[in-house]
Each structure stands twice: as structure tokens, then as C-alpha cells.
Scaffold this motif. Structure first.
Motif, PDB file in Angstrom:
ATOM      1  N   LEU A 161      41.664  33.600  41.509  1.00  0.00           N
ATOM      2  CA  LEU A 161      40.681  32.870  40.706  1.00  0.00           C
ATOM      3  C   LEU A 161      41.322  31.772  39.877  1.00  0.00           C
ATOM      4  N   GLY A 162      42.637  31.741  39.799  1.00  0.00           N
ATOM      5  CA  GLY A 162      43.308  30.733  39.003  1.00  0.00           C
ATOM      6  C   GLY A 162      43.891  31.330  37.740  1.00  0.00           C
ATOM      7  N   GLY A 163      44.275  30.437  36.790  1.00  0.00           N
ATOM      8  CA  GLY A 163      44.917  30.853  35.566  1.00  0.00           C
ATOM      9  C   GLY A 163      43.934  31.310  34.508  1.00  0.00           C
ATOM     10  N   PRO A 164      44.374  31.373  33.261  1.00  0.00           N
ATOM     11  CA  PRO A 164      43.522  31.886  32.180  1.00  0.00           C
ATOM     12  C   PRO A 164      42.272  31.038  31.941  1.00  0.00           C
ATOM     13  N   GLU A 165      42.387  29.725  32.120  1.00  0.00           N
ATOM     14  CA  GLU A 165      41.212  28.870  31.893  1.00  0.00           C
ATOM     15  C   GLU A 165      40.112  29.196  32.898  1.00  0.00           C
ATOM     16  N   ALA A 166      40.488  29.337  34.178  1.00  0.00           N
ATOM     17  CA  ALA A 166      39.496  29.676  35.205  1.00  0.00           C
ATOM     18  C   ALA A 166      38.907  31.057  34.945  1.00  0.00           C
ATOM     19  N   SER A 167      39.736  32.004  34.489  1.00  0.00           N
ATOM     20  CA  SER A 167      39.251  33.349  34.185  1.00  0.00           C
ATOM     21  C   SER A 167      38.285  33.331  33.010  1.00  0.00           C
ATOM     22  N   GLU A 168      38.572  32.505  32.007  1.00  0.00           N
ATOM     23  CA  GLU A 168      37.678  32.393  30.861  1.00  0.00           C
ATOM     24  C   GLU A 168      36.325  31.826  31.278  1.00  0.00           C
ATOM     25  N   ARG A 169      36.335  30.828  32.148  1.00  0.00           N
ATOM     26  CA  ARG A 169      35.070  30.254  32.626  1.00  0.00           C
ATOM     27  C   ARG A 169      34.274  31.288  33.422  1.00  0.00           C
ATOM     28  N   ALA A 170      34.969  32.012  34.294  1.00  0.00           N
ATOM     29  CA  ALA A 170      34.293  33.018  35.106  1.00  0.00           C
ATOM     30  C   ALA A 170      33.698  34.120  34.225  1.00  0.00           C
ATOM     31  N   LEU A 171      34.421  34.505  33.181  1.00  0.00           N
ATOM     32  CA  LEU A 171      33.928  35.539  32.273  1.00  0.00           C
ATOM     33  C   LEU A 171      32.700  35.054  31.512  1.00  0.00           C
ATOM     34  N   ALA A 172      32.744  33.814  31.037  1.00  0.00           N
ATOM     35  CA  ALA A 172      31.605  33.253  30.312  1.00  0.00           C
ATOM     36  C   ALA A 172      30.374  33.175  31.204  1.00  0.00           C
ATOM     37  N   GLU A 173      30.565  32.788  32.455  1.00  0.00           N
ATOM     38  CA  GLU A 173      29.438  32.696  33.390  1.00  0.00           C
ATOM     39  C   GLU A 173      28.856  34.079  33.683  1.00  0.00           C
ATOM     40  N   ALA A 174      29.711  35.077  33.795  1.00  0.00           N
ATOM     41  CA  ALA A 174      29.239  36.426  34.091  1.00  0.00           C
ATOM     42  C   ALA A 174      28.389  36.986  32.950  1.00  0.00           C
TER      43      ALA A 174
ATOM     44  N   ARG B  66      36.033  53.922  17.081  1.00  0.00           N
ATOM     45  CA  ARG B  66      35.107  52.802  16.998  1.00  0.00           C
ATOM     46  C   ARG B  66      33.955  52.975  17.977  1.00  0.00           C
ATOM     47  N   PRO B  67      32.717  52.662  17.544  1.00  0.00           N
ATOM     48  CA  PRO B  67      31.575  52.700  18.468  1.00  0.00           C
ATOM     49  C   PRO B  67      31.571  51.443  19.331  1.00  0.00           C
ATOM     50  N   GLU B  68      32.601  51.308  20.150  1.00  0.00           N
ATOM     51  CA  GLU B  68      32.800  50.101  20.944  1.00  0.00           C
ATOM     52  C   GLU B  68      32.768  50.455  22.429  1.00  0.00           C
ATOM     53  N   VAL B  69      32.123  49.602  23.211  1.00  0.00           N
ATOM     54  CA  VAL B  69      32.109  49.746  24.659  1.00  0.00           C
ATOM     55  C   VAL B  69      32.989  48.656  25.249  1.00  0.00           C
ATOM     56  N   VAL B  70      33.976  49.055  26.038  1.00  0.00           N
ATOM     57  CA  VAL B  70      34.858  48.105  26.722  1.00  0.00           C
ATOM     58  C   VAL B  70      34.473  48.063  28.188  1.00  0.00           C
ATOM     59  N   VAL B  71      34.331  46.861  28.743  1.00  0.00           N
ATOM     60  CA  VAL B  71      33.968  46.719  30.148  1.00  0.00           C
ATOM     61  C   VAL B  71      34.981  45.813  30.836  1.00  0.00           C
ATOM     62  N   GLY B  72      35.432  46.238  32.014  1.00  0.00           N
ATOM     63  CA  GLY B  72      36.337  45.423  32.815  1.00  0.00           C
ATOM     64  C   GLY B  72      35.538  44.484  33.710  1.00  0.00           C
ATOM     65  N   VAL B  73      35.801  43.193  33.602  1.00  0.00           N
ATOM     66  CA  VAL B  73      35.099  42.167  34.389  1.00  0.00           C
ATOM     67  C   VAL B  73      36.101  41.562  35.360  1.00  0.00           C
ATOM     68  N   ASP B  74      35.826  41.695  36.661  1.00  0.00           N
ATOM     69  CA  ASP B  74      36.828  41.292  37.648  1.00  0.00           C
ATOM     70  C   ASP B  74      36.333  40.310  38.701  1.00  0.00           C
ATOM     71  N   GLY B  75      35.092  39.856  38.603  1.00  0.00           N
ATOM     72  CA  GLY B  75      34.585  38.900  39.579  1.00  0.00           C
ATOM     73  C   GLY B  75      34.224  39.511  40.909  1.00  0.00           C
ATOM     74  N   SER B  76      34.183  40.842  41.005  1.00  0.00           N
ATOM     75  CA  SER B  76      33.866  41.499  42.276  1.00  0.00           C
ATOM     76  C   SER B  76      32.363  41.518  42.505  1.00  0.00           C
ATOM     77  N   ALA B  77      31.976  41.942  43.702  1.00  0.00           N
ATOM     78  CA  ALA B  77      30.552  42.011  44.042  1.00  0.00           C
ATOM     79  C   ALA B  77      29.830  43.042  43.194  1.00  0.00           C
ATOM     80  N   ALA B  78      30.555  44.032  42.702  1.00  0.00           N
ATOM     81  CA  ALA B  78      29.938  45.101  41.897  1.00  0.00           C
ATOM     82  C   ALA B  78      29.802  44.725  40.428  1.00  0.00           C
ATOM     83  N   GLN B  79      30.241  43.538  40.063  1.00  0.00           N
ATOM     84  CA  GLN B  79      30.286  43.144  38.659  1.00  0.00           C
ATOM     85  C   GLN B  79      28.910  43.190  37.990  1.00  0.00           C
ATOM     86  N   THR B  80      27.864  42.825  38.720  1.00  0.00           N
ATOM     87  CA  THR B  80      26.520  42.803  38.135  1.00  0.00           C
ATOM     88  C   THR B  80      26.113  44.178  37.634  1.00  0.00           C
TER      89      THR B  80
END
Length: 272
Positions: free
Chosen positions: A187-200, A144-158
């Protein structure tokens, strides 16, 4: 410029082929580098030692010629330069990375020991290069022509997300943004992780409106989650140092582990 470490082994050839395609996409030249012991490039030794030096020089030149031919077979229009350098492969590649946009190596590395999952050169440059590093494993990239990126809330995330969005855009690929969580996550449970991912991702969706983005928040260890997510992908993108990395570490535990087990080409985003 994209620099590729060439060692004549199959993973190194795959790295050259991957880098040739990337060089055309980025419209930059390709520099192929082979490194032999420094004494091989100097006059002085005689007899059997001189013969060994000549054999190693010729082997390096042959590996470079074969790599250049492989690059042109893949993309005939790519501009290719070759360099035979003397010294330690890790040190020389790190030095030439100062002027590079990207450093690409195979997972065996130049001079890797048998039995190692990833070569010492790949480990060394991923932790110290001046630019982003791609490690191309011997296993083929996913279909698949798919790019997977790991998002972890670290300073390097940008920097990691910037790289991943750009790659997805130029490849016309879907971007799959993945966050792993567990009950110990600060960062909390899945809900907090989902919010953080959406914001990123929020601002980048506007900058890259044509990139198709899929998000996943998965319970489990980051290494296992990202390895599974990238099983059929064309590229996996992570940061060089994750959240909570110990001071003094040159490479985070997640990126270091993925160097050994990533199922597709792995980008370790180091930034400048």
C-alpha cells in the motif's frame, strides 16, 4: 444469543463473566455449553466405565451450574440457558454457533494441553465458527474502556470496522483505529496508510457521531503493533483473514498469533 464454552477453568469463568455483561448490553440471552465425550451421555457401559461416564457428566453439570451462578453474580438480570452436549468440543461449539450472534471461549479451551498458550478449542472455533468469536484470556482486561481495531485494507475490513464501531458505541468507549506498515507494504509508506485509514473510517464517523475516534499509523509488524496498542484496552478487534492470506487458510496469521498474545479480550470477526 451469545454462546459460551464452559470448561470449569478460570479462563472459562472469565469468559462467562465477560459474555454476561455483553449479553445485557446487546439485550440477548446467554447459552452456556459444556461438552463431554458422546459415550458419557448414553446408557450401555457398565462397571468402571459407567462410573467414569457418570463422573464426567456430573462434572459437566457442575461446571455449568457454577458458570450460571457466575453470570448471575455479574449481571443478575441476564437470561441464562445451560446445555450439556456430547462429542468433540470444537465441533459442537461450531455447530451451535450457527444460531449465535457471538461465540465466547476462554483461552485455555476445553481440554487444552498444558503448556499451550491458547487451547485447541479456541484455535478451532476461531477458524471455523459461523459467527464472530471472542477469546477471553486469563489476564484481566485493561483499565480503559477503549476498543482497539486493526485496520489492514483487506476485504474483511468493512465487517471488522462495523463491529468495532458498534462495540465502542454501546460501551461509550473511545475507538482506537490502528494500521501497521513497513517498507515492504504494497500500500506504500505511512502517508498512503494514513490516507487509506482515513478513507476506511470516513463513512462510519457520520453513522456513529458520538464515538470518539483516535487513529494511529505505526511502523512494525501488525501483531506487535496491535498487541502494544491494546495493552490497556478493554477489547481488541481483528478480522479472521487479513490481506494477502493464502488460499485455503481458515485463519490469518495475524489473528492466529494474537490468539496467543492479545493482552485483552480478542474479537475475531468472521461475518456471516
Amino acid at each position: 444469543m451469545i454462546v459460551v464454552g464452559v470448561d470449569g477453568l478460570r479462563p472459562g469463568v472469565l469468559a462467562v463473566e465477560w459474555a454476561a455483561r455483553e449479553a445485557v448490553v446487546r439485550a440477548v440471552p446467554l447459552r452456556l455449553v459444556n461438552v463431554v465425550p458422546a459415550w458419557c451421555l448414553h446408557d450401555g457401559p457398565t462397571g468402571a466405565v459407567a462410573d467414569i461416564g457418570a463422573w464426567m457428566r456430573n462434572g459437566g453439570k457442575s461446571a455449568l451450574a457454577e458458570a450460571a451462578a457466575a453470570a448471575r453474580r455479574v449481571v443478575g438480570t441476564v437470561a441464562v440457558e445451560t446445555s450439556l452436549l456430547g462429542g468433540d468440543p470444537r465441533r459442537e461449539l461450531i455447530e451451535v454457533s450457527e444460531d449465535a450472534d457471538l461465540l465466547v471461549v476462554g483461552d485455555s479451551g476445553m481440554g487444552a494441553l498444558r503448556g499451550l498458550l491458547v487451547g485447541s478449542v479456541a484455535l478451532g472455533v476461531a477458524g471455523h465458527a459461523h459467527c464472530d468469536v471472542v477469546v477471553v484470556r486469563a489476564s484481566a482486561a485493561g483499565p480503559r474502556p477503549e476498543v482497539v481495531v486493526g485496520v489492514d485494507g483487506s476485504a474483511a475490513q468493512t465487517a471488522v470496522l462495523d463491529f468495532a464501531f458498534r462495540e465502542a458505541a454501546v460501551r461509550d468507549a473511545e475507538l482506537r483505529a490502528v494500521t501497521a506498515w513497513n517498507w515492504r507494504d504494497p500500500l506504500g509508506g505511512p502517508e498512503a496508510s494514513e490516507r487509506a485509514l482515513a478513507e476506511a473510517l470516513a463513512g462510519r464517523r457520520e453513522i456513529f457521531p458520538d464515538v470518539r475516534v483516535r487513529t494511529e499509523v505505526v511502523e512494525g509488524s501488525p501483531v506487535d503493533v496491535l498487541r502494544h496498542a491494546a495493552a490497556q484496552a478493554g477489547l481488541l478487534v481483528v478480522g479472521s483473514r487479513g490481506r494477502g492470506v493464502l488460499a485455503g487458510m481458515v485463519l490469518g496469521s495475524v489473528s492466529q498469533a494474537l490468539l496467543h498474545v492479545a493482552p485483552c479480550p480478542l474479537v475475531v470477526v468472521r461475518g456471516r
